[in-house]
Design a protein around this motif. Structure first.
Motif, PDB file in Angstrom:
ATOM      1  N   GLY A  25       0.794  -1.224   0.000  1.00 18.19           N
ATOM      2  CA  GLY A  25       0.000   0.000   0.000  1.00 18.19           C
ATOM      3  C   GLY A  25       0.821   1.266   0.000  1.00 18.19           C
ATOM      4  O   GLY A  25       2.055   1.237  -0.032  1.00 18.19           O
ATOM      5  N   ASN A  26       0.124   2.396   0.039  1.00 17.96           N
ATOM      6  CA  ASN A  26       0.771   3.702   0.097  1.00 17.96           C
ATOM      7  C   ASN A  26       1.104   4.030   1.555  1.00 17.96           C
ATOM      8  O   ASN A  26       0.235   3.975   2.416  1.00 17.96           O
ATOM      9  CB  ASN A  26      -0.160   4.791  -0.447  1.00 17.96           C
ATOM     10  N   PHE A  27       2.344   4.364   1.827  1.00 17.61           N
ATOM     11  CA  PHE A  27       2.681   4.746   3.194  1.00 17.61           C
ATOM     12  C   PHE A  27       3.967   5.559   3.212  1.00 17.61           C
ATOM     13  O   PHE A  27       4.757   5.553   2.263  1.00 17.61           O
ATOM     14  CB  PHE A  27       2.815   3.520   4.103  1.00 17.61           C
ATOM     15  N   MET A  28       4.167   6.272   4.310  1.00 14.23           N
ATOM     16  CA  MET A  28       5.350   7.098   4.512  1.00 14.23           C
ATOM     17  C   MET A  28       5.999   6.729   5.838  1.00 14.23           C
ATOM     18  O   MET A  28       5.305   6.431   6.807  1.00 14.23           O
ATOM     19  CB  MET A  28       4.996   8.586   4.560  1.00 14.23           C
ATOM     20  N   VAL A  29       7.311   6.765   5.851  1.00 18.12           N
ATOM     21  CA  VAL A  29       8.059   6.522   7.084  1.00 18.12           C
ATOM     22  C   VAL A  29       9.095   7.632   7.235  1.00 18.12           C
ATOM     23  O   VAL A  29       9.934   7.835   6.353  1.00 18.12           O
ATOM     24  CB  VAL A  29       8.770   5.155   7.060  1.00 18.12           C
ATOM     25  N   PHE A  30       9.005   8.339   8.352  1.00 15.24           N
ATOM     26  CA  PHE A  30      10.027   9.335   8.691  1.00 15.24           C
ATOM     27  C   PHE A  30      10.880   8.712   9.778  1.00 15.24           C
ATOM     28  O   PHE A  30      10.379   8.275  10.810  1.00 15.24           O
ATOM     29  CB  PHE A  30       9.382  10.629   9.195  1.00 15.24           C
ATOM     30  N   ASP A  44       5.116  -4.540  -4.042  1.00 12.26           N
ATOM     31  CA  ASP A  44       4.593  -4.048  -5.314  1.00 12.26           C
ATOM     32  C   ASP A  44       4.407  -2.539  -5.228  1.00 12.26           C
ATOM     33  O   ASP A  44       3.290  -2.016  -5.327  1.00 12.26           O
ATOM     34  CB  ASP A  44       3.258  -4.735  -5.639  1.00 12.26           C
ATOM     35  N   VAL A  45       5.529  -1.847  -5.013  1.00 10.97           N
ATOM     36  CA  VAL A  45       5.502  -0.392  -4.831  1.00 10.97           C
ATOM     37  C   VAL A  45       6.707   0.229  -5.522  1.00 10.97           C
ATOM     38  O   VAL A  45       7.654  -0.454  -5.897  1.00 10.97           O
ATOM     39  CB  VAL A  45       5.534   0.000  -3.329  1.00 10.97           C
ATOM     40  N   VAL A  46       6.652   1.547  -5.683  1.00 10.98           N
ATOM     41  CA  VAL A  46       7.821   2.328  -6.085  1.00 10.98           C
ATOM     42  C   VAL A  46       8.290   3.054  -4.825  1.00 10.98           C
ATOM     43  O   VAL A  46       7.510   3.757  -4.182  1.00 10.98           O
ATOM     44  CB  VAL A  46       7.493   3.350  -7.184  1.00 10.98           C
ATOM     45  N   GLY A  47       9.548   2.867  -4.453  1.00 10.48           N
ATOM     46  CA  GLY A  47      10.062   3.441  -3.214  1.00 10.48           C
ATOM     47  C   GLY A  47      10.911   4.674  -3.446  1.00 10.48           C
ATOM     48  O   GLY A  47      11.776   4.697  -4.322  1.00 10.48           O
ATOM     49  N   LEU A  48      10.653   5.710  -2.656  1.00  7.75           N
ATOM     50  CA  LEU A  48      11.427   6.956  -2.705  1.00  7.75           C
ATOM     51  C   LEU A  48      12.218   7.056  -1.415  1.00  7.75           C
ATOM     52  O   LEU A  48      11.643   7.155  -0.325  1.00  7.75           O
ATOM     53  CB  LEU A  48      10.496   8.163  -2.844  1.00  7.75           C
ATOM     54  N   LEU A  95      13.340  10.116   4.840  1.00 12.23           N
ATOM     55  CA  LEU A  95      11.921   9.993   4.519  1.00 12.23           C
ATOM     56  C   LEU A  95      11.774   8.940   3.434  1.00 12.23           C
ATOM     57  O   LEU A  95      12.383   9.035   2.369  1.00 12.23           O
ATOM     58  CB  LEU A  95      11.372  11.337   4.031  1.00 12.23           C
ATOM     59  N   CYS A  96      11.003   7.921   3.726  1.00  9.73           N
ATOM     60  CA  CYS A  96      10.731   6.859   2.758  1.00  9.73           C
ATOM     61  C   CYS A  96       9.254   6.907   2.395  1.00  9.73           C
ATOM     62  O   CYS A  96       8.393   6.856   3.275  1.00  9.73           O
ATOM     63  CB  CYS A  96      11.086   5.498   3.351  1.00  9.73           C
ATOM     64  N   ILE A  97       8.981   7.034   1.121  1.00 14.48           N
ATOM     65  CA  ILE A  97       7.601   7.033   0.652  1.00 14.48           C
ATOM     66  C   ILE A  97       7.439   5.901  -0.338  1.00 14.48           C
ATOM     67  O   ILE A  97       8.156   5.831  -1.340  1.00 14.48           O
ATOM     68  CB  ILE A  97       7.223   8.368   0.002  1.00 14.48           C
ATOM     69  N   ASN A  98       6.526   5.013  -0.053  1.00 13.29           N
ATOM     70  CA  ASN A  98       6.225   3.911  -0.959  1.00 13.29           C
ATOM     71  C   ASN A  98       4.884   4.150  -1.632  1.00 13.29           C
ATOM     72  O   ASN A  98       3.866   4.380  -0.957  1.00 13.29           O
ATOM     73  CB  ASN A  98       6.193   2.580  -0.206  1.00 13.29           C
ATOM     74  N   LEU A  99       4.883   4.119  -2.952  1.00 16.03           N
ATOM     75  CA  LEU A  99       3.679   4.349  -3.729  1.00 16.03           C
ATOM     76  C   LEU A  99       3.213   3.036  -4.335  1.00 16.03           C
ATOM     77  O   LEU A  99       3.959   2.374  -5.071  1.00 16.03           O
ATOM     78  CB  LEU A  99       3.953   5.367  -4.839  1.00 16.03           C
ATOM     79  N   PHE A 170       2.282  12.832  -5.124  1.00 18.98           N
ATOM     80  CA  PHE A 170       3.603  12.227  -5.313  1.00 18.98           C
ATOM     81  C   PHE A 170       3.623  11.330  -6.541  1.00 18.98           C
ATOM     82  O   PHE A 170       4.596  11.319  -7.302  1.00 18.98           O
ATOM     83  CB  PHE A 170       4.011  11.423  -4.071  1.00 18.98           C
ATOM     84  N   ALA A 171       2.562  10.565  -6.739  1.00 20.06           N
ATOM     85  CA  ALA A 171       2.481   9.683  -7.907  1.00 20.06           C
ATOM     86  C   ALA A 171       2.475  10.493  -9.196  1.00 20.06           C
ATOM     87  O   ALA A 171       3.121  10.125 -10.184  1.00 20.06           O
ATOM     88  CB  ALA A 171       1.237   8.804  -7.818  1.00 20.06           C
TER      89      ALA A 171
END
Length: 302
Positions: A25-30, A44-48, A95-99, A170-171
């Motif tokens: 899923g979509n989530f953010m981790v600081f 199954d995500v694109v990670g930033l 900061l990690c954002i998974n889309l 972001f997407a």
């Protein structure tokens, strides 16, 4: 953590929390961690992966990626991975954002539809978002990450910052920025995609140096050396990617900075000429009028 905190946002300050990393899923981790080590599970995500302070390391398919402060790593697909940060490097804030790929696919479909292309075609472009470590300030999505990261670092209210629609933005930035990067990379004098990516990354690094050194004149030879390229190949590639020579890009940036300084009314024209790297007030005034179309005396000062 606030009780009303969205479940798609986590804040890690202790390595024991890493086991709670969402699986999909979509989530953010600081995160603010002195040291950590964790296996990366394929999702199954694109990670930033954006770092604001210190350094984070990611080993993807056997290749180590060192992400330092102000840098961004985009991860689209990998078979095996590991994330770590040695204690010797100090505290790392990232900061990690998974889309979710479903959201990204929807954005791609919407972008394709807006071009008027037939949605029934099956040979649509393949989107591989993976990109090597690069200066975040030079990437479209990186600028949005920097704004969000700064907000978190400054302790702004997290519940207000994490509207779920932010994932949509972001997407959209990811997809739109990808199209821009692909177009620029294809114009470069390099055949293989991996070579195009590396060359473009080096050009972004050189452009960041120019942006960070507006108060001094950087020689093209020096910029080429920072990029690890010959002066000729660097100049040729820079022009192919950005439509302007590195010398002209730097000159335009210095003139823009001079305009800002003139507008404040706090410094004399002579002082501004010196600050922005011009030899004397005459050469500065001449160049300023050529680029701005007006003399320095015509700038409205506060």
């Amino acid at each position: 953590m606030h009780e009303s905190m969205p479940i798609n946002y986590l804040r890690f300050t202790d390595t024991t929390q890493l086991r709670h990393f969402p699986g999909s899923g979509n989530f953010m981790v600081f995160s603010e961690l002195r040291s950590f080590a964790a296996e990366m599970t394929r999702r199954d995500v694109v990670g930033l992966k954006y770092v604001m302070r210190g350094e984070e390391n990611y080993v993807l398919n056997g290749k180590r990626n060192r992400v330092k402060a102000g840098q961004l790593l985009i991860v689209d697909d990998f078979t095996r991975g590991e994330a770590f940060n040695p204690a010797s490097t100090g505290i790392a804030s990232g900061l990690c954002i998974n889309l979710d790929k479903k959201l990204v696919s929807e954005v791609i479909s919407a972008a394709t539809a807006s071009t008027g292309l037939d949605q029934s075609v099956t040979d649509v472009p393949v989107y591989d978002f993976s990109f090597p470590v690069a200066p975040a300030s030079q990437l479209r999505i990186g600028r949005l990450l920097a704004q969000l990261g700064a907000s978190l670092m400054n302790g702004n209210d997290e519940t207000a910052a994490f509207d779920p629609s932010l994932f949509h933005r972001f997407a959209e930035e990811l997809v739109g920025g990808h199209a821009e990067i692909e177009k620029k990379m294809q114009s470069l004098p390099a055949g293989k995609r991996i070579t195009q990516q590396e060359l473009f990354r080096r050009l972004l690094l050189a452009r960041e140096i120019i942006d960070d050194c507006l108060y001094q004149k950087m020689e093209v030879a020096s910029l080429a050396a920072h990029a690890g390229l010959s002066e000729y190949y660097f100049s040729r590639s820079f022009r192919s990617a950005f439509g302007i020579s590195p010398y002209q890009y730097q000159l335009n940036k210095r003139i823009d900075e001079a305009f800002k300084l003139l507008s404040t009314g706090k410094l004399s024209v002579s002082e501004i000429a010196h600050l922005t790297g011009f030899a004397d007030i005459h050469s500065f005034s001449k160049m300023y009028k050529k680029h701005r179309g007006v003399s320095t005396s015509k700038v409205n000062r506060e």
